[in-house]
Design a protein around this motif. Structure first.
Motif, mmCIF file in Angstrom:
data_model
loop_
_atom_site.group_PDB
_atom_site.id
_atom_site.type_symbol
_atom_site.label_atom_id
_atom_site.label_comp_id
_atom_site.label_asym_id
_atom_site.label_seq_id
_atom_site.Cartn_x
_atom_site.Cartn_y
_atom_site.Cartn_z
ATOM 1 N N LEU A 36 67.687 -7.913 55.060
ATOM 2 C CA LEU A 36 67.971 -8.675 53.837
ATOM 3 C C LEU A 36 67.365 -10.067 53.950
ATOM 4 C CD1 LEU A 36 71.714 -7.664 53.298
ATOM 5 C CD2 LEU A 36 69.783 -7.015 51.837
ATOM 6 N N HIS A 37 67.499 -10.648 55.143
ATOM 7 C CA HIS A 37 66.947 -11.989 55.374
ATOM 8 C C HIS A 37 65.416 -11.943 55.238
ATOM 9 C CE1 HIS A 37 66.496 -15.992 56.881
ATOM 10 N NE2 HIS A 37 65.966 -15.618 58.036
ATOM 11 N N ALA A 38 64.796 -10.928 55.817
ATOM 12 C CA ALA A 38 63.331 -10.812 55.738
ATOM 13 C C ALA A 38 62.896 -10.672 54.277
ATOM 14 C CB ALA A 38 62.864 -9.610 56.557
ATOM 15 N N ALA A 39 63.632 -9.848 53.524
ATOM 16 C CA ALA A 39 63.271 -9.656 52.112
ATOM 17 C C ALA A 39 63.451 -10.970 51.344
ATOM 18 C CB ALA A 39 64.139 -8.570 51.499
ATOM 19 N N ALA A 40 64.542 -11.693 51.647
ATOM 20 C CA ALA A 40 64.804 -12.953 50.938
ATOM 21 C C ALA A 40 63.693 -13.969 51.235
ATOM 22 C CB ALA A 40 66.164 -13.505 51.337
ATOM 23 N N ARG A 47 64.621 -12.398 37.691
ATOM 24 C CA ARG A 47 63.504 -13.258 38.086
ATOM 25 C C ARG A 47 63.698 -14.682 37.558
ATOM 26 N NH1 ARG A 47 58.241 -10.068 38.104
ATOM 27 N NH2 ARG A 47 56.770 -11.582 38.934
ATOM 28 N N GLU A 48 64.107 -14.765 36.294
ATOM 29 C CA GLU A 48 64.337 -16.091 35.692
ATOM 30 C C GLU A 48 65.453 -16.815 36.442
ATOM 31 O OE1 GLU A 48 63.029 -14.715 31.228
ATOM 32 O OE2 GLU A 48 65.115 -15.356 31.544
ATOM 33 N N ALA A 49 66.498 -16.057 36.794
ATOM 34 C CA ALA A 49 67.631 -16.676 37.503
ATOM 35 C C ALA A 49 67.177 -17.173 38.875
ATOM 36 C CB ALA A 49 68.766 -15.661 37.649
ATOM 37 N N LEU A 50 66.398 -16.358 39.573
ATOM 38 C CA LEU A 50 65.955 -16.745 40.911
ATOM 39 C C LEU A 50 65.052 -17.980 40.841
ATOM 40 C CD1 LEU A 50 66.149 -15.938 43.894
ATOM 41 C CD2 LEU A 50 64.111 -14.512 43.575
ATOM 42 N N CYS A 60 81.052 -16.921 45.434
ATOM 43 C CA CYS A 60 80.820 -17.280 46.842
ATOM 44 C C CYS A 60 79.379 -17.705 47.143
ATOM 45 C CB CYS A 60 81.330 -16.200 47.791
ATOM 46 S SG CYS A 60 80.479 -14.631 47.754
ATOM 47 N N TYR A 61 78.390 -16.939 46.676
ATOM 48 C CA TYR A 61 76.997 -17.306 47.036
ATOM 49 C C TYR A 61 76.567 -18.570 46.305
ATOM 50 C CZ TYR A 61 77.478 -12.448 48.191
ATOM 51 O OH TYR A 61 77.964 -11.273 48.675
ATOM 52 N N LEU A 62 76.841 -18.588 44.985
ATOM 53 C CA LEU A 62 76.402 -19.732 44.192
ATOM 54 C C LEU A 62 77.177 -20.978 44.611
ATOM 55 C CD1 LEU A 62 76.191 -17.691 40.882
ATOM 56 C CD2 LEU A 62 74.243 -18.659 42.119
ATOM 57 N N GLY A 63 78.451 -20.787 44.943
ATOM 58 C CA GLY A 63 79.263 -21.923 45.400
ATOM 59 C C GLY A 63 78.771 -22.456 46.731
ATOM 60 N N ARG A 64 78.463 -21.557 47.637
ATOM 61 C CA ARG A 64 78.002 -21.982 48.969
ATOM 62 C C ARG A 64 76.665 -22.715 48.870
ATOM 63 N NH1 ARG A 64 76.128 -23.576 52.978
ATOM 64 N NH2 ARG A 64 76.326 -22.820 55.124
ATOM 65 N N VAL A 124 73.449 -11.789 41.548
ATOM 66 C CA VAL A 124 72.593 -11.039 42.476
ATOM 67 C C VAL A 124 71.470 -11.954 42.980
ATOM 68 C CG1 VAL A 124 71.088 -9.038 42.765
ATOM 69 C CG2 VAL A 124 73.141 -8.833 41.364
ATOM 70 N N ALA A 125 70.889 -12.741 42.078
ATOM 71 C CA ALA A 125 69.842 -13.687 42.496
ATOM 72 C C ALA A 125 70.428 -14.725 43.453
ATOM 73 C CB ALA A 125 69.233 -14.369 41.271
ATOM 74 N N GLY A 126 71.682 -15.100 43.207
ATOM 75 C CA GLY A 126 72.355 -16.049 44.101
ATOM 76 C C GLY A 126 72.505 -15.470 45.498
ATOM 77 N N TRP A 127 72.825 -14.184 45.561
ATOM 78 C CA TRP A 127 72.921 -13.512 46.870
ATOM 79 C C TRP A 127 71.547 -13.513 47.557
ATOM 80 C CZ3 TRP A 127 73.093 -7.504 47.523
ATOM 81 C CH2 TRP A 127 73.192 -7.193 48.893
ATOM 82 N N ALA A 128 70.510 -13.197 46.766
ATOM 83 C CA ALA A 128 69.144 -13.166 47.331
ATOM 84 C C ALA A 128 68.761 -14.557 47.853
ATOM 85 C CB ALA A 128 68.159 -12.703 46.270
ATOM 86 N N ARG A 129 69.083 -15.587 47.091
ATOM 87 C CA ARG A 129 68.771 -16.965 47.501
ATOM 88 C C ARG A 129 69.583 -17.339 48.745
ATOM 89 N NH1 ARG A 129 68.412 -20.684 49.688
ATOM 90 N NH2 ARG A 129 68.286 -22.889 49.119
ATOM 91 N N TYR A 130 70.864 -16.932 48.763
ATOM 92 C CA TYR A 130 71.765 -17.182 49.906
ATOM 93 C C TYR A 130 71.175 -16.565 51.174
ATOM 94 C CZ TYR A 130 76.146 -16.643 52.638
ATOM 95 O OH TYR A 130 77.113 -16.659 53.620
ATOM 96 N N ASP A 131 70.641 -15.362 51.045
ATOM 97 C CA ASP A 131 70.132 -14.655 52.222
ATOM 98 C C ASP A 131 68.817 -15.228 52.748
ATOM 99 O OD1 ASP A 131 72.320 -13.096 52.595
ATOM 100 O OD2 ASP A 131 71.364 -11.183 52.131
#
Ligand SMILES: NC(=O)c1ccc[n+]([C@@H]2O[C@H](COP(=O)([O-])OP(=O)(O)OC[C@H]3O[C@@H](n4cnc5c(N)ncnc54)[C@H](O)[C@@H]3O)[C@@H](O)[C@H]2O)c1
Ligand SMILES: O=P(O)(O)OC[C@@H](O)[C@@H](O)[C@H](O)[C@H](O)CO
Length: 491
Positions: free
Chosen positions: A435-439, A470-473, A308-312, A408-415
């Motif tokens: 979560l948004h502030a952290a992202a 970290r590498e993924a993000l 879902c996150y990576l797809g979006r 997980v990195a995809g979720w962080a990027r999504y947020d």
């Protein structure tokens, strides 16, 4: 066009399948809290099947809504005498409609909590079942304990409070049953939670302990909470679905349900007294549901998170679009084969390779139109429960973690709240703000998102995980989700 209600059922016969049983003979034996799409596509459907065989006529459902927002469901169901249309959408484009008749009553707790409690306490009711979402169990993310500080719970615990939460309503009903000597009842969770029965027992007894310790002890001794694994992809009903039911089948239905054809229910046989003969209609009754739960949550639900996150971020909006993309499909299979499967127990009677292949086919069904928005909602209740246990297992056993870390990195990027096309993303999560502030902070501090210990526990202290994450993000920021995933594919 025929308005859906009891009186009009004969007019629908021949066009769609309708209840073959005399609904006036039905008696409510189950009170179900959280009548949403899933309950109506799953438990209510199984009961309707039994009723069509002439069974379970004393196991009809009284639906209960606990939240004020459930007024819409109250109005829709009451106007239709509890009837609704379930449309199964097959991958070949065939739509299979059926009017479901197993719900005979609907009570909204904010309208009349007393009526709900009395219904739950009635001797003929032998099961109180629940689909109230993962958040509905009120477990504190860090402590794993019942969150007694939740303001709604605090209000329900006050002396003389009129119950407003499912905890207050159900424990008061159990108290009345005990005091009146009414036959004990089973509380049956049908939510996507590992050990859903155990978790239900934990939270209801924790609430009771705070209210009345003797009642808590009585519940522990007398009320069974069977675990179950439940499965049927049920998207949110859309306006198009409503219009489709009207156009194709001539039914005016305020709230039909659409779902995939696949359905599964694996249930422990721990009931206080009797139960419907679910096994006569395809429900698997087992002694231990855990292997099935782990399989489903870590393969299906965690894969939903993986897509879902990576797809979006890649620009997709629907689950089938992602699953039909060869790169993503291979990524999902790799995640399942190389990271999730190794964490599972043997699952009696299931060919896991076949299960995984079938999952990709189910996700790819273009007619179900499950939105990524639905799958991306309430991630802080999903990722820690479905994906992080896989990561922790693999960290402890030297297994592979790169795909889960990328998710997980995809979720962080999504947020971060904007996708790769510059389109805004609406973050739907209890913890959305922080979560948004952290992202947003992670462009400077790449591990900012992982610092939330309520969500990630001590994962930030594991160097293998943080390096991979970290590498993924970095790759997501630099090359985007599609390219990042493509690079991870095994040959
Ligand atoms: N939709 C699916 O594909 C699917 C499949 C398997 C299992 N499930 C399980 O069913 C749950 C519900 O899914 P759905 O698709 O029916 O969602 P939905 O949004 O249609 O319905 C959710 C219901 O839960 C109630 N609810 C939410 N929070 C509550 C709370 N704190 N207290 C009391 N009631 C509360 C809502 O009022 C609503 O009636 C999921 O969270 C999941 O655990 C869903
Ligand atoms: O319903 P949730 O929010 O627990 O999870 C989202 C989806 O993964 C889930 O609903 C699946 O569609 C379902 O579990 C399939 O049986």
């Amino acid at each position: 066009m025929t308005a859906l209600n009891e009186e009009n059922l004969p007019r629908l016969e021949g066009t769609v399948a309708v209840p073959s049983y005399d609904r006036s003979r039905l008696r409510a034996g189950i009170v179900h809290v959280g009548v949403g799409g899933f309950h109506r596509a799953h438990q209510a459907m199984y009961l309707d099947r039994l009723m069509n065989e002439g069974e379970a006529l004393d196991w009809a459902i009284c639906g209960v809504g606990v939240l004020p927002g459930d007024a819409r469901m109250r109005d829709a169901l009451r106007a239709q005498d509890g009837l609704y249309t379930l449309v199964l959408k097959h991958p070949d484009g065939t739509f299979e409609p059926r009017v479901i008749g197993s719900i005979i009553e609907y009570l909204l707790a904010p309208d009349d909590p007393e009526a709900v409690i009395e219904k739950m306490a009635a001797p003929e009711v032998r099961i109180i079942s629940l689909t109230v979402t993962e958040g509905g169990y009120n477990i504190h993310h860090v402590t794993g304990e019942f969150d007694a500080a939740n303001p709604a719970v605090v209000a329900d615990l006050a002396d003389g409070a009129v119950p407003a939460t499912s905890f207050g309503l159900i424990t008061e009903a159990l108290r009345r049953r005990r005091d009146r000597g009414v036959a004990p009842v089973t509380v049956m969770s049908c939510d996507n939670i590992q050990g859903n029965g155990d978790v239900a027992r934990q939270v209801f007894t924790a609430f009771a302990r705070l209210k009345d310790p003797e009642l808590a002890a009585w519940i522990t001794e007398h009320v069974p909470f069977p675990n179950s694994m439940v499965d049927r992809i049920t998207p949110v009903t859309s306006e198009q679905d409503r219009a489709m039911v009207a156009e194709r089948f001539g039914i005016e239905d305020a709230w039909p349900v659409v779902a995939e054809p696949f359905t599964q229910w694996v249930l422990e046989d721990r009931f206080a007294s009797s139960r419907p003969s679910y096994e006569d209609t395809g429900v698997q009754i087992v002694d231990d549901v855990e292997p099935y739960e782990l399989m489903k949550l870590r393969l299906l639900n965690a894969s939903h998170q993986a897509l879902c996150y990576l797809g979006r971020l890649s620009g997709y909006r629907y689950a089938h679009e992602v699953a039909q993309d060869e790169v993503f499909a291979r990524f999902l299979l790799d995640y399942m084969d190389r990271e999730a499967t190794t964490t599972l127990q043997p699952v009696p009677g299931i060919d896991l390779d076949d299960y995984k292949r079938t999952l990709i086919e189910r996700f790819a069904n273009p007619h179900v139109r499950d939105t990524l928005a639905r799958l991306c909602a309430e991630s802080s209740d999903r990722i820690p429960k479905w994906l992080l246990p896989v990561v922790r297992h693999n960290l402890a056993t030297d297994g592979e973690i790169v795909r889960a870390a990328t998710v997980v990195a995809g979720w962080a990027r999504y947020d971060e709240g904007v996708d790769e096309q510059g389109e805004p993303i609406e973050i739907v999560d209890r913890l959305a703000e922080r979560l948004h502030a952290a992202a947003l902070a992670q462009r400077e501090d790449p591990l900012a998102f992982l610092r939330d210990r309520e969500v990630f526990g001590d994962l930030i202290e594991d160097e293998r995980f943080t390096t991979t994450y970290r590498e993924a993000l970095e790759s997501l920021h630099r090359d985007g989700a599609h390219r990042t995933v493509e690079r991870l594919l095994t040959a």
